[in-house]
Design a protein around this motif. Structure first.
Motif, PDB file in Angstrom:
ATOM      1  N   MET A  41       0.842  -1.177   0.000  1.00 51.73           N
ATOM      2  CA  MET A  41       0.000   0.000   0.000  1.00 51.73           C
ATOM      3  C   MET A  41       0.885   1.237   0.000  1.00 51.73           C
ATOM      4  O   MET A  41       1.822   1.345   0.775  1.00 51.73           O
ATOM      5  N   GLN A  42       0.578   2.153  -0.879  1.00 55.35           N
ATOM      6  CA  GLN A  42       1.294   3.426  -0.952  1.00 55.35           C
ATOM      7  C   GLN A  42       0.414   4.487  -0.304  1.00 55.35           C
ATOM      8  O   GLN A  42      -0.758   4.614  -0.645  1.00 55.35           O
ATOM      9  N   ILE A  43       0.969   5.235   0.649  1.00 55.87           N
ATOM     10  CA  ILE A  43       0.222   6.282   1.345  1.00 55.87           C
ATOM     11  C   ILE A  43       0.947   7.603   1.151  1.00 55.87           C
ATOM     12  O   ILE A  43       2.149   7.702   1.431  1.00 55.87           O
ATOM     13  N   ASN A  44       0.212   8.615   0.685  1.00 60.33           N
ATOM     14  CA  ASN A  44       0.776   9.942   0.472  1.00 60.33           C
ATOM     15  C   ASN A  44       0.027  10.978   1.294  1.00 60.33           C
ATOM     16  O   ASN A  44      -1.204  10.968   1.337  1.00 60.33           O
ATOM     17  N   LYS A  45       0.792  11.889   1.912  1.00 57.50           N
ATOM     18  CA  LYS A  45       0.185  13.008   2.635  1.00 57.50           C
ATOM     19  C   LYS A  45      -0.471  13.929   1.619  1.00 57.50           C
ATOM     20  O   LYS A  45      -0.017  14.049   0.484  1.00 57.50           O
ATOM     21  N   THR A  46      -1.525  14.603   2.054  1.00 50.29           N
ATOM     22  CA  THR A  46      -2.143  15.647   1.234  1.00 50.29           C
ATOM     23  C   THR A  46      -1.792  17.003   1.853  1.00 50.29           C
ATOM     24  O   THR A  46      -1.027  17.057   2.824  1.00 50.29           O
ATOM     25  N   ASN A  47      -2.371  18.064   1.343  1.00 52.20           N
ATOM     26  CA  ASN A  47      -2.130  19.398   1.898  1.00 52.20           C
ATOM     27  C   ASN A  47      -2.974  19.666   3.144  1.00 52.20           C
ATOM     28  O   ASN A  47      -2.966  20.778   3.668  1.00 52.20           O
ATOM     29  N   ILE A  48      -3.698  18.657   3.630  1.00 52.81           N
ATOM     30  CA  ILE A  48      -4.490  18.784   4.855  1.00 52.81           C
ATOM     31  C   ILE A  48      -3.868  17.883   5.920  1.00 52.81           C
ATOM     32  O   ILE A  48      -3.639  16.690   5.683  1.00 52.81           O
ATOM     33  N   GLU A  49      -3.602  18.460   7.070  1.00 54.54           N
ATOM     34  CA  GLU A  49      -2.996  17.724   8.174  1.00 54.54           C
ATOM     35  C   GLU A  49      -3.818  16.474   8.516  1.00 54.54           C
ATOM     36  O   GLU A  49      -5.015  16.556   8.768  1.00 54.54           O
ATOM     37  N   GLY A  50      -3.169  15.303   8.481  1.00 50.57           N
ATOM     38  CA  GLY A  50      -3.818  14.054   8.849  1.00 50.57           C
ATOM     39  C   GLY A  50      -4.664  13.414   7.770  1.00 50.57           C
ATOM     40  O   GLY A  50      -5.295  12.389   7.995  1.00 50.57           O
ATOM     41  N   CYS A  51      -4.691  13.998   6.580  1.00 51.84           N
ATOM     42  CA  CYS A  51      -5.466  13.467   5.450  1.00 51.84           C
ATOM     43  C   CYS A  51      -4.485  12.780   4.497  1.00 51.84           C
ATOM     44  O   CYS A  51      -3.479  13.377   4.104  1.00 51.84           O
ATOM     45  N   TYR A  52      -4.802  11.524   4.138  1.00 54.99           N
ATOM     46  CA  TYR A  52      -3.897  10.728   3.321  1.00 54.99           C
ATOM     47  C   TYR A  52      -4.610  10.134   2.115  1.00 54.99           C
ATOM     48  O   TYR A  52      -5.732   9.652   2.227  1.00 54.99           O
ATOM     49  N   GLU A  53      -3.912  10.168   0.988  1.00 57.40           N
ATOM     50  CA  GLU A  53      -4.382   9.491  -0.218  1.00 57.40           C
ATOM     51  C   GLU A  53      -3.661   8.140  -0.266  1.00 57.40           C
ATOM     52  O   GLU A  53      -2.445   8.079  -0.082  1.00 57.40           O
ATOM     53  N   MET A  54      -4.419   7.084  -0.496  1.00 51.12           N
ATOM     54  CA  MET A  54      -3.871   5.738  -0.422  1.00 51.12           C
ATOM     55  C   MET A  54      -4.102   4.993  -1.725  1.00 51.12           C
ATOM     56  O   MET A  54      -5.158   5.104  -2.329  1.00 51.12           O
ATOM     57  N   LYS A  55      -3.101   4.242  -2.141  1.00 53.03           N
ATOM     58  CA  LYS A  55      -3.203   3.429  -3.354  1.00 53.03           C
ATOM     59  C   LYS A  55      -2.749   2.018  -3.001  1.00 53.03           C
ATOM     60  O   LYS A  55      -1.609   1.810  -2.587  1.00 53.03           O
ATOM     61  N   PRO A  56      -3.644   1.048  -3.158  1.00 59.16           N
ATOM     62  CA  PRO A  56      -3.271  -0.323  -2.805  1.00 59.16           C
ATOM     63  C   PRO A  56      -2.386  -0.962  -3.867  1.00 59.16           C
ATOM     64  O   PRO A  56      -2.338  -0.510  -5.010  1.00 59.16           O
ATOM     65  N   GLU A  57      -1.683  -2.014  -3.463  1.00 58.29           N
ATOM     66  CA  GLU A  57      -0.948  -2.831  -4.423  1.00 58.29           C
ATOM     67  C   GLU A  57      -1.965  -3.793  -5.037  1.00 58.29           C
ATOM     68  O   GLU A  57      -2.662  -4.511  -4.314  1.00 58.29           O
ATOM     69  N   ILE A  58      -2.056  -3.785  -6.358  1.00 56.65           N
ATOM     70  CA  ILE A  58      -3.059  -4.587  -7.056  1.00 56.65           C
ATOM     71  C   ILE A  58      -2.379  -5.773  -7.726  1.00 56.65           C
ATOM     72  O   ILE A  58      -1.394  -5.614  -8.437  1.00 56.65           O
ATOM     73  N   PHE A  59      -2.913  -6.948  -7.468  1.00 58.80           N
ATOM     74  CA  PHE A  59      -2.394  -8.190  -8.053  1.00 58.80           C
ATOM     75  C   PHE A  59      -3.356  -8.633  -9.144  1.00 58.80           C
ATOM     76  O   PHE A  59      -4.522  -8.942  -8.860  1.00 58.80           O
ATOM     77  N   LYS A  60      -2.875  -8.638 -10.399  1.00 57.50           N
ATOM     78  CA  LYS A  60      -3.713  -8.984 -11.546  1.00 57.50           C
ATOM     79  C   LYS A  60      -3.216 -10.275 -12.186  1.00 57.50           C
ATOM     80  O   LYS A  60      -2.020 -10.531 -12.229  1.00 57.50           O
ATOM     81  N   ASP A  61      -4.164 -11.044 -12.677  1.00 58.26           N
ATOM     82  CA  ASP A  61      -3.840 -12.204 -13.494  1.00 58.26           C
ATOM     83  C   ASP A  61      -5.038 -12.482 -14.408  1.00 58.26           C
ATOM     84  O   ASP A  61      -5.955 -11.648 -14.495  1.00 58.26           O
ATOM     85  N   GLN A  62      -5.035 -13.646 -15.064  1.00 53.26           N
ATOM     86  CA  GLN A  62      -6.088 -13.952 -16.032  1.00 53.26           C
ATOM     87  C   GLN A  62      -7.476 -14.033 -15.386  1.00 53.26           C
ATOM     88  O   GLN A  62      -8.490 -13.915 -16.069  1.00 53.26           O
TER      89      GLN A  62
END
Length: 181
Positions: free
Chosen positions: A1-22
């Protein structure tokens, strides 16, 4: 999981690790231990909510006052929305700032919104299913909000005003400068 701070204290944008297959894909949408390690925040969600909206529906800007304030973890499981957070915590270094991002079923991004912030979103796709976790139970007596078209905040919702669909309750919310403690 990738977590990035935003310009608001304590607010985070999150991007999960996605596992893809057929077969399709898989991702872990939330892991309390990992979230707390990456943010330093302790969170205990007590309520899940889901909303379905059509294009142009704007919900917000909402918040719960006082001890009923809710931290939220929000995501879109179908469609696309423009999600907006406004910091209304008077003691916050980011008071009065807003952050906006696109959440969609394609990008799988999530947004952690700290308690004491106002939140809203508008549906950009034909429809959207919005899902969120809250760390406090809903209290109708603590419900409040800010007008979506507040001139102080001047949020561009990316859809012309005449195309927005709002509830009557959201049409009459107070302005940011009229918020009471």
């Amino acid at each position: 999981m990738q977590i990035n701070k935003t310009n608001i204290e304590g607010c985070y944008e999150m991007k999960p690790e996605i596992f893809k297959d057929q077969r399709g894909f898989f991702f872990e949408s939330f892991n309390k231990k990992r979230f707390e390690q990456l943010t330093g925040l302790k969170v205990a969600f007590v309520q899940d909510n889901q909303a379905f909206s059509t294009h142009g529906v704007l919900r917000g800007l909402h918040f719960q006052k006082g001890e009923s304030a809710q931290a939220k973890l929000v995501r879109v499981i179908q469609g696309e929305v423009l999600d907006v957070v406004v910091d209304i915590r008077r003691d916050s270094p980011t008071y009065g700032n807003f952050f906006k991002t696109i959440l969609s079923s394609e990008n799988h991004k999530q947004l952690f919104i700290p308690g004491g912030c106002a939140h809203g979103y508008v549906t950009l796709s034909n429809s959207a299913t919005f899902f969120y976790k809250c760390d406090n139970h809903y209290n109708p007596g603590a419900e409040s909000g800010i007008a979506y078209n507040d001139p102080t905040l001047n949020i561009d919702w990316e859809i012309p005003d005449k195309e927005l669909i709002l509830s009557e309750k959201d049409r009459i919310l107070p302005k940011f400068d009229d918020l009471l403690d």
